[in-house]
Design an enzyme around this catalytic site. Structure first.
Site, mmCIF file in Angstrom:
data_model
loop_
_atom_site.group_PDB
_atom_site.id
_atom_site.type_symbol
_atom_site.label_atom_id
_atom_site.label_comp_id
_atom_site.label_asym_id
_atom_site.label_seq_id
_atom_site.Cartn_x
_atom_site.Cartn_y
_atom_site.Cartn_z
ATOM 1 N N VAL A 57 0.858 -1.185 0.000
ATOM 2 C CA VAL A 57 0.000 0.000 0.000
ATOM 3 C C VAL A 57 0.889 1.227 0.000
ATOM 4 O O VAL A 57 1.759 1.379 0.861
ATOM 5 C CB VAL A 57 -0.963 0.019 1.214
ATOM 6 C CG1 VAL A 57 -1.756 1.324 1.234
ATOM 7 C CG2 VAL A 57 -1.909 -1.168 1.152
ATOM 8 N N ALA A 102 4.570 4.108 2.909
ATOM 9 C CA ALA A 102 4.083 2.871 2.285
ATOM 10 C C ALA A 102 4.215 1.741 3.304
ATOM 11 O O ALA A 102 4.859 1.910 4.349
ATOM 12 C CB ALA A 102 4.896 2.548 1.038
ATOM 13 N N LYS A 103 3.619 0.623 3.049
ATOM 14 C CA LYS A 103 3.793 -0.575 3.876
ATOM 15 C C LYS A 103 3.318 -1.770 3.073
ATOM 16 O O LYS A 103 2.451 -1.628 2.209
ATOM 17 C CB LYS A 103 2.961 -0.466 5.158
ATOM 18 C CG LYS A 103 3.489 -1.323 6.295
ATOM 19 C CD LYS A 103 4.637 -0.643 7.008
ATOM 20 C CE LYS A 103 5.119 -1.391 8.206
ATOM 21 N NZ LYS A 103 6.077 -0.569 8.981
ATOM 22 N N GLY A 104 3.879 -2.932 3.352
ATOM 23 C CA GLY A 104 3.445 -4.101 2.607
ATOM 24 C C GLY A 104 3.800 -5.371 3.324
ATOM 25 O O GLY A 104 4.280 -5.350 4.468
#
Ligand code: NAD
Length: 410
Positions: A57, A102-104
């Site tokens: 994301v 962001a992060k994932g």
């Protein structure tokens, strides 16, 4: 408040209310820029095919390339990534580094898959999102269950198509364009924030007692540095429980013990306590450095600390946060307190794109400047608006991201 996504939105909206933000501006700043979900089929060691799901994301890109960790855990889902990606936007803006958030992650459990399977699923994921990441687009980093080795695979896989690109990922091994000081950075940043807080109290480290929940990367580094500063770390814990000594614990001895693969509860000295008892200890500063939502409705009433410095992400629920405020407990929020890690990640990226290496002394000096300036800015805004430090931190971050958004055009 049910989940972590609601929690971040709650804090965002609280600050947005003070700022008088309109609904459409809130919607633009709170919702993610792009959410990616990819299918990751791999052949397992036994020849079977298993399908994992990868998420990334990208929350906001107005202040720079997006930045945030990759988490490998069975519970990883899009909502988690959305919430944590927005936290990264507010964190990078607050500490004033030129990144968005962001992060994932991947919904796998590294404890039950082999290293070879882990490498295959990592490479498959990077292939699937290669067009969306890059040193000037989105730069992943380690998070829960990912480490320097995983970052090395990411760099290698991405470089196959894009050309040699160490700046695509941070948290790499030192021998593969990683940065000096990265491992200790989050814990060290926590201590710099404590230093600023103690200056406000006009209290030296030597006269200050600390309690730390979590003795992993962040917790043990914070404890070690505090020990070197002659502060009294009276209690620490890990998942097995905690240890207490009114006169202060021998942190290097505990670190050596844990480094040999032991749990703190098996240490032969000191009083044994539970994690609940640890949180309720009388101390000056409590540092939750383990997991999210550690301090909640049911245990917040028992706290006897003067301040909480949030080393973990989201360790205090909004309900508990309100009780802390009523009870006069200062809470230094995660987006400030644990920003040391992403700050040194920024230094790593800077070194990578400059193709130049900085010394550890240089890194720690620059980190100190960033953390202390972050604290001073938040304290000033808290005073100006007569709000708690968390709301002030969100006001600073939202203001910076909002200005960048307007200036770059909608
Ligand atoms: P880690 O896995 O190295 O250590 C976690 C520690 O917490 C371990 O000692 C573990 O035993 C303990 N723990 C786990 N569950 C517990 C429980 N239920 N009760 C008590 N202790 C428990 O993790 P870390 O890298 O030190 O990260 C800790 C926290 O800091 C996480 O919330 C993480 O998201 C956050 N954080 C880490 C970094 C970083 O650079 N590592 C940066 C920003 C935020």
């Amino acid at each position: 408040m049910s989940g972590i996504l609601d929690q971040t939105l709650h804090y965002f909206n609280k600050a947005a209310d003070v700022m008088g933000l309109s609904d459409h501006v809130r919607e633009m700043l709170a919702s993610p820029y792009k959410s990616i979900t990819v299918q990751l089929p791999i052949i397992m060691d036994d020849g079977e095919i298993k399908v994992f799901t990868g998420f990334r994301v990208q929350h906001n890109r107005k202040r720079g390339p997006m930045k945030g960790g990759l988490r490998y855990h069975p519970t990883v889902d899009l909502d988690h990534c959305k919430s944590l990606s927005s936290l990264m936007t507010w964190k990078t803006a607050l500490i004033d580094i030129p990144f968005g958030g962001a992060k994932g992650g991947i919904n796998c459990d590294p404890k039950v898959i082999s290293d070879a399977e882990l490498e295959r699923v990592t490479r498959k994921f990077i292939n699937a999102i290669a067009d969306d990441i890059g040193p000037l687009k989105d730069i992943p980093a380690p998070d829960v269950n990912t480490n320097a080795q995983v970052m090395a695979w990411i760099m290698d896989e991405y470089s196959k198509s894009a050309g040699y690109a160490p700046g695509v990922v941070t948290g790499k091994p030192l021998d593969l364009h990683g940065s000096a000081g990265r491992e200790a950075a989050t814990g060290r940043g926590v201590v710099f924030v404590c230093e600023s807080l103690l200056e406000d109290w006009d209290q030296p480290f030597e006269d200050t007692s600390f309690v730390i929940q979590g003795f992993g990367n962040v917790g043990h580094w914070a404890a070690n540095i505090l020990y070197d500063l002659n502060a009294k770390v009276v209690a620490v814990s890990d998942i097995s429980g905690g240890l207490y000594c009114e006169d202060g614990l021998d942190i290097p001895a505990l670190y050596e013990f844990v480094g040999e693969g032991n749990l703190l509860s098996d240490y032969p000295d000191y009083d044994k306590i539970t994690n609940d008892q640890l949180l309720a200890l009388k101390c000056d500063i409590l540092i939750p450095a383990a997991m999210g939502r550690a301090i909640h409705d049911d245990n917040v009433g028992a706290l006897q600390c003067k301040a909480i410095v949030e080393a973990a992400n989201s360790p205090v629920t909004p309900e508990a946060d309100a009780v802390c405020f009523e009870n006069g407990i200062t809470v230094i929020p995660d987006i400030l307190a644990n920003a040391g890690g992403v700050t040194v990640s920024y230094f790593e990226w800077t070194q990578n794109i400059q193709q130049f290496q900085w010394s550890e002394v240089d890194i720690n000096t620059r980190l100190k400047l960033k953390m202390r300036k972050g604290y001073a800015t938040v304290a000033k805004v808290a005073k100006k608006h007569n709000v708690d430090m968390r709301t002030a931190a969100f006001i600073v971050s939202i203001g910076r991201v909002g200005k960048a958004t307007v200036l770059s055009g909608i």
